[in-house]
Design a protein around this motif. Structure first.
Motif, short mmCIF file in Angstrom:
data_model
loop_
_atom_site.label_atom_id
_atom_site.label_comp_id
_atom_site.label_asym_id
_atom_site.label_seq_id
_atom_site.Cartn_x
_atom_site.Cartn_y
_atom_site.Cartn_z
N PRO A 349 2.76 -4.47 5.54
CA PRO A 349 1.69 -4.46 6.55
C PRO A 349 1.22 -3.08 6.96
CG PRO A 349 3.81 -4.98 7.56
CD PRO A 349 4.03 -4.97 6.09
N ARG A 352 -0.47 2.68 4.05
CA ARG A 352 -1.75 3.35 4.23
C ARG A 352 -2.16 4.18 3.01
NH1 ARG A 352 -3.54 3.82 9.42
NH2 ARG A 352 -4.45 5.89 9.01
N GLN A 370 -6.50 -6.43 -1.54
CA GLN A 370 -6.54 -7.52 -0.57
C GLN A 370 -5.19 -7.76 0.09
OE1 GLN A 370 -8.07 -10.87 -2.75
NE2 GLN A 370 -9.96 -9.81 -3.34
N SER A 371 -4.11 -7.41 -0.60
CA SER A 371 -2.77 -7.65 -0.05
C SER A 371 -2.27 -6.53 0.85
CB SER A 371 -1.77 -7.86 -1.19
OG SER A 371 -1.63 -6.67 -1.95
N PRO A 373 -3.42 -4.72 4.07
CA PRO A 373 -4.40 -4.69 5.16
C PRO A 373 -4.60 -3.32 5.80
CG PRO A 373 -2.36 -5.72 5.89
CD PRO A 373 -2.23 -5.52 4.42
N SER A 374 -3.62 -2.42 5.71
CA SER A 374 -3.72 -1.12 6.38
C SER A 374 -4.11 0.01 5.43
CB SER A 374 -2.38 -0.78 7.05
OG SER A 374 -2.03 -1.76 8.01
N TYR A 468 -11.61 5.48 1.82
CA TYR A 468 -10.87 4.37 1.24
C TYR A 468 -10.38 4.75 -0.16
CZ TYR A 468 -9.88 -0.32 -0.49
OH TYR A 468 -9.27 -1.40 -1.03
#
Length: 799
Positions: A349, A352, A370-371, A373-374, A468
């Protein structure tokens, strides 16, 4: 003005106090005697040294300390007349050859004797007069061993530096008494192991540096007394594996460095569970070939580095699982890493930063992003990504991340000509780049090798919208047919399709040569949208996939499927030779990749045989290493007896005329193991006139060679290499002959004794004998010497 005068006064007062402290530390005394009769001369600073009051940050002491610096002075022995108040003594970079004596320096806190010529610490009481010592540097010398009690008396020592020596032996109690030691440096030595006994008294240790040694294995519970250890460096050793219990007791560990262990081939997943609270885990430069499922699971680690690994090829499903604190994952500069499973990252979770640059990846599944989120920082540059639907998601992300403002004659990307861009329908999947040719510095080459579409005057100004994908201009995709690449950002979205036929991604070469008994592992993945399914076609036409279930009708046991993508044969036989095909299928089409497996027999054969009536002596030759000879056995059993002795001869039947035994029939054989030290073996206790089958077998399973031999009828003695071998029949005959001779000798002795007794009872006859003249005696008959029983039994061929 008043404040300035006050400041000058304070400065002068401080200088005078500092000078007084230095003078006092040097031992000066002044009784203000005007005649200078009772004044004691203060000892000067030793020649070639400098003395000063300085702050020494390493000791974490704010006040200045008396530092005596004698480094780089060419000293061959300790300087004389050191100030008794010396607190820091620097003797580094000199020519001291031994540390057997230290003067009384009761205030000494730090001693640096690094970069000298010392070979040993031969006095256990050398530190007796420096009990306050807190820092000791002995690095860069020629120390080869540490004896019991080498550091006795240093109960306050906090840092011990023994790096860059040639230490090979450490006695059990070498570090005893160092109850307050916090830092121990043993890196860059010649240690082959780390023993648990060394660390029993180091209960305060926080940092242990043991990198760049020759440590090949760890004991269980090696560090279980180091409950305060926070930093453990085992990098650049020869570790092959990390035992499950070797890291027990390291409850405070925060950094574990296993980088550079080039013999380490698997992630020590079980051992890592004992240090689940670590923050940084380093495994760079190891020889791990794959990150298996749950290699890293349920750890509290915040950063993992798995870079510069020359063998890493695959990251399996859920390789990184339930790492709730992981924020940075470095998986870059692995030239053979060509496949990451779409579900490789599960339950991360907080991740980064994901660094995947400079690998051999031909595709990066969109499910990965997609797996996570951070995720805010993804490095993908310098990977040979295919220009097909597998990068469709990535091209979309680049469009969302940036605004484009074309400059020059082109005002919109809609006007960019795509005539020169190859159609995906004509891209052959046979030209997928081999990972062996991917440079660790990155692949493909810079975009300057390829023209920007449409015109050379067009430039694109990229205005970041959000961070990103790192360095998006360096992310390129690869055209296999033309062996060229182009920055992905320069290709219009119209070029890509969201779906495409499958492409097989084999992790094996076009042909494989293996040996009987070797294992075979074939791995193949499929790329494409929708995700293709994988099946295997085996030699003989059999098909195998994840839904296959063996039946009783299977005459030959099929290989195992470790998963849909991996075919595994534990022990190859000659019948496993053939073509193996990986087939990837989705709703659009299919793709296949084949490899030819050739299984070779072991290079060992029976070269000679000598047969007797109850034994067979065999010799062999080949190119098998001596340490592997114990893997071979001789299996033998009786086949049949020959009723007619006149037709009996030594025979050797070709293996083609007699079927070779397989694993199911080897149970009826007797077994003789071969040894590395001999190249002959004699099988004894056999029946005469009987045919035996003898087989050379590898690991008691694989038949290498089978021959038939028939024992003889004749009683004979066989001489082999100077050793006389006698059959059972011959032994019985020999024993009987010996008893017969002994019986005959006994009879002769008895007769002679009786005659001697008779002569003694007839003195008259003896007197008559003595009166006979010598001339009247008949000529003596030639005497026959008594033949020994051993000589009598041996034939001419045996003498």
């Amino acid at each position: 003005m008043t404040s300035l005068l006050a400041w000058l006064l304070v400065a002068m007062l401080g200088a005078s106090i500092e000078g007084a402290e230095l003078y006092s530390a040097l031992g000066a005394r002044d009784d203000d005697d005007p005649d200078n009769k009772t004044q004691t001369q203060a000892p000067a600073c030793p020649k070639m040294c400098s003395c000063a009051l300085q702050v020494f940050p390493e000791l974490d002491t704010p006040r200045p300390l008396l530092v005596v610096n004698c480094s780089r002075s060419g000293l061959v022995e300790f300087p004389a007349l050191l100030p008794s108040g010396t607190q820091v003594l620097d003797l580094s970079h000199n020519k001291l050859q031994n540390l057997s004596y230290l003067p009384q320096l009761p205030e000494l806190l730090a001693l640096d004797v690094s970069s000298n010529w010392m070979k040993q610490l031969d006095n256990h009481w050398v530190f007796e007069h420096v009990s306050k010592l807190r820092h000791l540097r002995l690095a860069d010398n020629a120390l080869s061993s540490l004896q019991h009690g080498s550091f006795s008396g240093l109960g306050d020592l906090k840092m011990l530096d023994l790096a860059h020596n040639i230490i090979r032996r450490v006695d059990t109690h070498a570090f005893s008494g160092l109850l307050n030691l916090e830092v121990l440096r043993l890196d860059e030595n010649d240690l082959y192991q780390l023993k648990r006994e060394w660390f029993l008294s180091l209960t305060s240790l926080q940092r242990l540096h043991a990198g760049k040694n020759l440590v090949a294995w760890l004991e269980n519970d090696t560090f279980n007394k180091l409950s305060r250890l926070q930093h453990l460096d085992l990098s650049d050793n020869s570790l092959r594996d990390i035992p499950d219990n070797s890291l027990n007791g390291l409850h405070s560990l925060r950094l574990l460095n296993l980088s550079g262990n080039s013999n380490l081939r698997e992630v020590p997943s079980k051992a890592l569970r004992a240090v689940s609270g670590i923050n940084i885990l380093l495994l760079d430069g190891t020889s791990i070939e794959r990150l298996a499922s749950f290699s890293f699971s349920s750890l509290g680690v915040g950063e993992i580095s798995l870079s510069f690994m020359p063998r890493l090829k695959v990251v399996e499903r859920s390789a990184f699982h339930n790492l709730t604190n992981l924020r940075t994952l470095q998986l870059h500069d692995n030239p053979r890493l060509i496949y990451i499973h779409p579900s490789a990252f599960t339950s991360l979770p907080l991740l980064r930063h994901l660094l995947l640059h400079n690998n051999g990846l031909v595709a990066v599944p969109g499910q990965i992003v997609q797996s996570l989120p951070s995720l805010v920082d993804l490095h993908l540059h310098h990977n040979p990504l295919l220009c097909d639907c597998n990068v469709y998601w990535l091209r979309q992300e680049l469009s969302l991340e940036h605004h484009y403002q074309p400059r020059g004659s082109i005002s919109s990307t809609d006007h960019i000509s795509t005539d020169h861009i190859p159609s995906t329908d004509h891209i052959s999947t046979d030209h997928i780049p081999s990972t062996d040719h991917i440079s660790s510095t990155g692949f493909p080459s810079s975009s300057t090798d390829f023209a920007v579409p449409s015109t050379s005057t067009m430039t694109i100004e990229i205005v970041p919208n959000r961070t990103y994908i790192s360095e998006p201009g360096r992310v390129s995709c690869f055209f296999p047919a033309g062996n060229s690449s182009l920055p992905l950002i320069q290709l219009p979205m119209q070029y890509f399709s969201p779906t495409c036929p499958p492409t097989t991604l084999p992790l094996y070469p076009p042909s494989i040569n293996a040996s009987v008994g070797d294992e075979l592992r074939l791995e193949c993945h499929g790329l494409g949208v929708p995700t293709p399914s994988i099946s295997w076609h085996l030699p003989g036409g059999r098909q195998l996939n994840s839904s296959y279930t063996p039946t009783k009708d299977d005459s030959i046991k099929p290989p195992d499927l470790l998963d849909e993508n991996t075919l595994y044969i534990k022990s190859l036989t000659l019948t496993d030779s053939g073509t193996y095909i990986c087939r990837a299928v989705n709703s659009l089409n299919e793709d296949v990749t084949a490899t030819t497996v050739r299984v070779l027999n072991k290079p060992l054969t029976i070269s000679d045989a000598k047969v007797g009536n109850d034994y067979i002596t065999l010799s062999w030759k080949g190119s098998i290493p001596r340490n592997q000879m114990s893997d071979f056995q001789l299996f033998y059993k009786e086949l049949f007896s020959i009723p007619n002795p006149t037709e009996t001869t030594d025979t050797e039947v070709n293996t083609a005329e007699e079927p070779k035994p397989d694993q199911s029939t080897l149970n009826g054989f007797d077994v003789v193991s071969l040894h590395a030290s001999v190249h002959k073996c004699t099988i004894t206790g056999l029946k005469p006139l009987t045919t035996y089958q003898v087989c050379l077998v590898y690991k008691a399973v694989h038949t290498i060679q089978c021959n038939n031999y028939t024992t003889t009828q004749d009683v004979q003695v066989v001489r082999a290499d100077g050793i006389v071998r006698v059959s059972k029949t011959q032994v019985g005959a020999g024993v009987a002959s010996v008893f017969g001779v002994l019986l005959l000798v006994a009879v002769v002795l008895v007769v002679r004794k009786v005659r001697h007794r008779k002569d003694y009872l007839d003195p008259l006859a003896e007197e008559e004998k003595t009166n006979i003249p010598l001339e009247a005696l008949p000529p003596a008959a030639p005497s026959t010497p008594l033949t020994s029983s051993r000589t009598a039994l041996l034939t001419n061929s045996q003498i």
